[in-house]
Design a protein around this motif. Structure first.
Motif, PDB file in Angstrom:
ATOM      1  N   GLN A 118      28.602  -9.573  -9.447  1.00  0.00           N
ATOM      2  CA  GLN A 118      26.881  -9.903  -9.369  1.00  0.00           C
ATOM      3  C   GLN A 118      26.953 -10.482 -10.287  1.00  0.00           C
ATOM      4  OE1 GLN A 118      23.958  -6.375  -8.376  1.00  0.00           O
ATOM      5  NE2 GLN A 118      22.787  -6.817  -9.678  1.00  0.00           N
ATOM      6  N   LEU A 119      27.384 -10.115 -11.609  1.00  0.00           N
ATOM      7  CA  LEU A 119      26.697 -10.562 -12.810  1.00  0.00           C
ATOM      8  C   LEU A 119      27.602 -11.898 -12.918  1.00  0.00           C
ATOM      9  CD1 LEU A 119      26.913  -7.205 -15.101  1.00  0.00           C
ATOM     10  CD2 LEU A 119      25.134  -8.432 -14.139  1.00  0.00           C
ATOM     11  N   ARG A 133      27.928 -13.991 -10.656  1.00  0.00           N
ATOM     12  CA  ARG A 133      26.827 -15.400  -9.913  1.00  0.00           C
ATOM     13  C   ARG A 133      25.543 -15.167 -11.119  1.00  0.00           C
ATOM     14  NH1 ARG A 133      29.381 -18.486  -7.859  1.00  0.00           N
ATOM     15  NH2 ARG A 133      27.198 -19.202  -5.847  1.00  0.00           N
ATOM     16  N   GLU A 134      25.104 -14.541 -11.518  1.00  0.00           N
ATOM     17  CA  GLU A 134      24.536 -14.678 -12.037  1.00  0.00           C
ATOM     18  C   GLU A 134      24.409 -15.108 -13.000  1.00  0.00           C
ATOM     19  OE1 GLU A 134      20.741 -13.566 -12.251  1.00  0.00           O
ATOM     20  OE2 GLU A 134      21.398 -12.830  -9.734  1.00  0.00           O
ATOM     21  N   SER A 135      25.805 -15.057 -14.400  1.00  0.00           N
ATOM     22  CA  SER A 135      26.021 -16.135 -15.155  1.00  0.00           C
ATOM     23  C   SER A 135      25.932 -17.542 -15.201  1.00  0.00           C
ATOM     24  CB  SER A 135      27.573 -16.074 -15.482  1.00  0.00           C
ATOM     25  OG  SER A 135      27.825 -13.963 -16.355  1.00  0.00           O
ATOM     26  N   PHE A 180      22.787 -19.793 -15.348  1.00  0.00           N
ATOM     27  CA  PHE A 180      22.593 -19.674 -16.967  1.00  0.00           C
ATOM     28  C   PHE A 180      23.820 -20.781 -17.191  1.00  0.00           C
ATOM     29  CE2 PHE A 180      20.509 -15.894 -15.757  1.00  0.00           C
ATOM     30  CZ  PHE A 180      19.088 -16.671 -16.134  1.00  0.00           C
ATOM     31  N   PHE A 181      24.606 -21.108 -16.645  1.00  0.00           N
ATOM     32  CA  PHE A 181      26.476 -21.873 -16.986  1.00  0.00           C
ATOM     33  C   PHE A 181      26.371 -22.233 -16.461  1.00  0.00           C
ATOM     34  CE2 PHE A 181      25.650 -17.789 -20.285  1.00  0.00           C
ATOM     35  CZ  PHE A 181      25.227 -18.481 -21.334  1.00  0.00           C
ATOM     36  N   ASP A 197      30.140 -24.134 -15.288  1.00  0.00           N
ATOM     37  CA  ASP A 197      31.920 -23.132 -15.785  1.00  0.00           C
ATOM     38  C   ASP A 197      32.558 -23.638 -14.569  1.00  0.00           C
ATOM     39  OD1 ASP A 197      31.278 -22.360 -17.757  1.00  0.00           O
ATOM     40  OD2 ASP A 197      30.372 -20.047 -17.773  1.00  0.00           O
TER      41      ASP A 197
END
Lengths: 443, 365
Positions: free
Chosen positions: B87-88, B90-92, B95-96, B99
């Motif tokens: 989950q995190l 994908r959320e990262s 904003f990036f 990557d």
């Protein structure tokens, strides 16, 4: 029922205070409701009067909240906070499914460990709005207005309210939050108080701002001209209203009575178009009214004019941000302190890359001659190698500014004063896991 | 005071005009009104411009977008896993997005009719023909948006709710003031100024529509960076401005998340009446700016249209068609916004009065 008025509040009520902004030592008055033995009311800088246990530790409630995929929190007269370490996400926040492994399970605490229930002994008796519920393990827990009460593992000293805040009405899609609980504010019907960074703001029952004028005198309105009354609407008191505590009544004309607070006649602003506006304060001599001022932010900080309003900034004018986070477990535990799992913050501030996070988001350093002046804005020591809180004076630790015990940040994407490119960066516009600017006033 | 012909006076009396000095001047046909030769409008609706037929199959023979956040998550993590790596992660990426390269197929619009403006004055192989037959329409963004349910009307979630905040958020209270108007149908040389207003829009009797005739005070305290000047002309009732090299248009699609759209070669093309201005804002939209605007929408909301933000970012970059960077990568995408406005009286605060009213918000420091 008695009213409790802060000492300086009494001086103000005697006409010895200034007409507008509340003096720093003024405290919000509250209704002296009956309490069980061992509990008290503590006046706090940010949240106003709150209930506290015998140690002075603030009491919180965790009201049930509707999340995207279900509910979390306490229904009335029942605690959902158990002494069991949750290991999986609940999938409350769409679009991600539940059942994912929560981070740092070896160190994860149970809900009860982070939110110790305010336990009642076997002989305890309900008092007023205080009642007693039976927890799943058979122990008894105090509740107020049917909401079970807890303390926070973050609060260490009387007056600390680090566990939760009623500030920042963030609307939907925040975690199911914990809020401090306190006695009712001592207000006549038709008024309420809203928490802001400026202080505990007096508003009407529709949350529209209430104002006072420097041109008025103690218990006397000088806003009588047509020009003045076209802009300012006196807050009328009904015929049956009686003066009480800090509240008095101004006789504008025969049968027309106006509320006054600390002897200041009160008005709403005809041009206000939204709740909690500060627009009336742009009229010379007019001010919002606060039951108590907010905690003074660090003296080195500045206020910057942006395209979205006025924002708090550090000494060089760079916008400052707070980081807020609640996990997606059934416990909805906070993940925004230095002691909580860092993966959440790292995901947003650096895409999971520690070095990039530090490159993009910076703690706000406190200079050697700066000191903490309260528990809301404080200086903490952080080990920059771990981002964990360090003991004061620890080798390699840096002194940084914190808000409610959590470090605050600047964003390297902001190049000039007044920029706020980091605002709302994160899950759910930063409301659930991300960064938000300290807005003092928005357009 | 400039003298105007009887014909012009008559026309101007029909115009809703704005004051260039403190206070308001009413549209009563007086000489002072005629002298202003201006008309103002306030934005009421914004939608990304693209042509769509009622029959989805014609625009999107491959169907609508299929890989949104739920679908990509399921494909990447069928067995779940640690929240930090799923989950995190994908959320990262939201904003990036740089990557990770694009991982899933994207469905582009196949429509041949397009809405927009011929930005480069040329007719190229990727250009559209407008519904009225004009060739050379530049709108590469249409190819990106056209087959995503998030944007398609009438039910597209972002189309609906993103627009809803145009009327309710002060951040979105964008005004245009057209001055030097000889005639609302034809004027050779007009000046257009973009401002932000401070007042709510005037709702009509239904409470749903916005009525002309409201008043908007120009925001000179926080809105100065919004002020932009364009030159243009009115031909047969259509205002056409020259492009400005860099333009901004505020559009917050969610409460408390103020975002600015950054345009290159921004221009306006609006059909004017005394009550309304309807048409297009067009230019090359900065890709990063567009993405920032989009990601104000939560991942949950983006799921409604099966729009995975990181995948969408790469699609934007792929279709960008202007302003190459030093690596030769295009940084802006030809696009257009449909804009609807109603007439509003624009009140300019007296500059000195504003100055004296300005103060530090909190006097404690």
């Amino acid at each position: 029922m008695r009213l409790i008025v802060g000492v300086t509040g009494i001086l103000m009520a005697l006409g010895l205070g200034s007409a507008s902004a509340a003096e720093p030592s003024v405290r919000e008055a509250y209704v002296d409701v009956p309490m069980p033995p061992g509990f008290k009311v503590v006046s706090t800088e940010l949240e106003g009067p709150v209930f506290a246990d015998a140690r002075g530790h603030t009491l919180y409630k965790w009201p049930i909240a509707s999340l995207r995929n279900g509910y979390a929190g306490d229904p009335k007269d029942k605690s959902a906070c158990e002494d069991v370490v949750t290991t999986k996400t609940g999938g409350y926040m769409s679009p991600y499914p539940g059942g994912l492994d929560l981070p740092d399970l070896d160190a994860r605490k149970s809900c009860v460990a982070e939110w110790p229930p305010a336990l009642a002994d076997a002989n305890a008796k309900p008092v007023g709005d205080w009642s007693i519920i039976k927890r799943s393990d058979g122990t008894l827990q105090w509740a107020y207005d049917h909401q079970p009460l807890y303390t926070s593992h973050l609060d260490q000293s009387p007056g600390d309210v680090l566990g939760g805040t009623s500030l920042f009405r963030r609307g939907g899609d925040t975690p199911a939050e914990r809020f401090p609980v306190g006695p009712p504010s001592a207000l006549p019907p038709g008024f309420r108080i809203e928490g802001t960074l400026h202080g505990r703001m007096l508003v009407n029952d529709k949350r529209y701002s209430v104002y006072a004028s420097d041109a008025d005198e103690a218990d006397k309105s000088n806003c009588t001209s047509e020009a003045c009354l076209q802009r300012w609407l006196p807050m009328l008191a009904p015929e049956t209203a009686q003066p009480r505590g800090e509240w008095s009544i101004v006789q504008r004309s025969l049968g027309v009575r106006q509320w006054a607070f600390r002897k200041q006649p009160l008005y709403t602003y005809m041009r206000d178009t939204r709740a909690m506006s500060q627009d009336g304060g742009d009229e010379p001599g007019w001010h919002n009214v606060y039951a108590q001022p907010g905690p003074a932010y660090p003296k080195s900080f500045t206020v910057q004019n942006t395209t979205y309003g006025d924002v708090l900034a550090e000494r060089n004018g760079k916008t400052v941000y707070f980081y807020t986070c609640g996990d997606d477990s059934a416990d909805q535990l906070s993940c925004d302190t230095l002691g909580s799992p860092q993966q959440y913050r790292m995901a947003i501030c650096g895409g999971g890359d520690w070095a990039r996070c530090h490159e993009l988001w910076h703690f706000v350093p406190a200079s050697a001659d700066e000191k903490s002046e309260g528990s809301v804005w404080s200086i903490i020591s952080v080990d920059p190698k771990t981002d964990r809180q360090a003991a004061e004076g620890q080798a390699g630790a840096v002194r940084v500014w914190a808000f409610r015990g959590r470090p605050i940040y600047t964003y390297s994407g902001d190049q000039q004063p007044g920029e706020f490119r980091g605002h709302s960066m994160g899950e759910w516009q930063g409301r659930r896991n991300g960064f938000r600017a300290f807005w003092l006033r928005v357009i | 005071m400039r003298l105007v012909s009887n014909k012009t006076c008559a026309t101007l009396a029909a115009l809703a005009v704005t004051s260039l000095t403190a206070g308001m001047v009413l549209a009563d046909g007086s000489q002072s009104i005629a002298a202003t030769r201006t008309i103002g409008y306030v934005t009421t609706d914004l939608h990304w411009a693209f042509y769509q037929t009622a029959d989805v199959d014609k625009d999107c023979p491959q169907g609508l977008a299929g890989y949104g956040p739920r679908e990509t998550f399921k494909a990447l993590y069928p067995n779940g896993g640690p929240v930090g790596k799923t989950q995190l992660a994908r959320e990262s990426l939201k904003f990036f997005p740089n990557d990770k390269q694009m991982q899933f197929p994207y469905i582009f619009s196949k429509a041949t009719i397009g809405v927009g403006v011929n930005l480069d004055g040329k007719v190229g192989p990727n250009d559209y023909v407008s519904p009225t037959g004009e060739k050379g329409i530049d709108n590469a963004l249409q190819k990106v948006l056209g087959c995503n349910a998030q944007f398609r009307q009438p039910e597209g979630q972002l189309q609906l709710f993103g627009n809803k905040f145009v009327r309710t958020s002060t951040w979105n209270r964008t005004l245009i003031e057209i001055s030097n108007v000889d005639d609302i149908s034809n004027s050779d040389n007009v000046a257009v100024t973009i401002y932000r207003g401070r007042d709510p829009v005037l709702l009509d009797a239904t409470g749903e529509g916005v009525a002309p005739g409201g008043t908007q005070r120009v925001d000179m305290r926080w809105g100065k960076p919004i002020i932009q000047h364009l030159k243009g002309k009115i031909v047969d009732g259509v205002l056409i401005t020259e492009p400005i090299k860099e333009g901004i248009y505020p559009w917050a699609i969610y409460n408390d998340v103020p975002t600015l759209l950054n345009w290159r070669d921004m221009r306006l093309k609006l059909t004017l009446t005394p009550e309304r201005a309807d048409g297009l804002i067009a230019g090359y939209m900065d890709v990063e700016s567009y993405y920032t605007w989009l990601t104000a929408w939560s991942t949950h909301h983006l799921s409604y249209g099966r729009l995975d933000p990181a995948e969408f970012y790469w699609t934007l970059r792929k279709m960008a068609d202007a302003y190459p960077n030093e690596k030769g990568e295009m940084t802006a995408i030809s696009s257009a916004l449909t804009v609807n406005m109603v007439q509003a009286f624009i009140s300019h605060p007296d500059a000195d009065a504003m100055k004296s009213n300005q103060k530090i918000t909190d006097a404690r420091h």
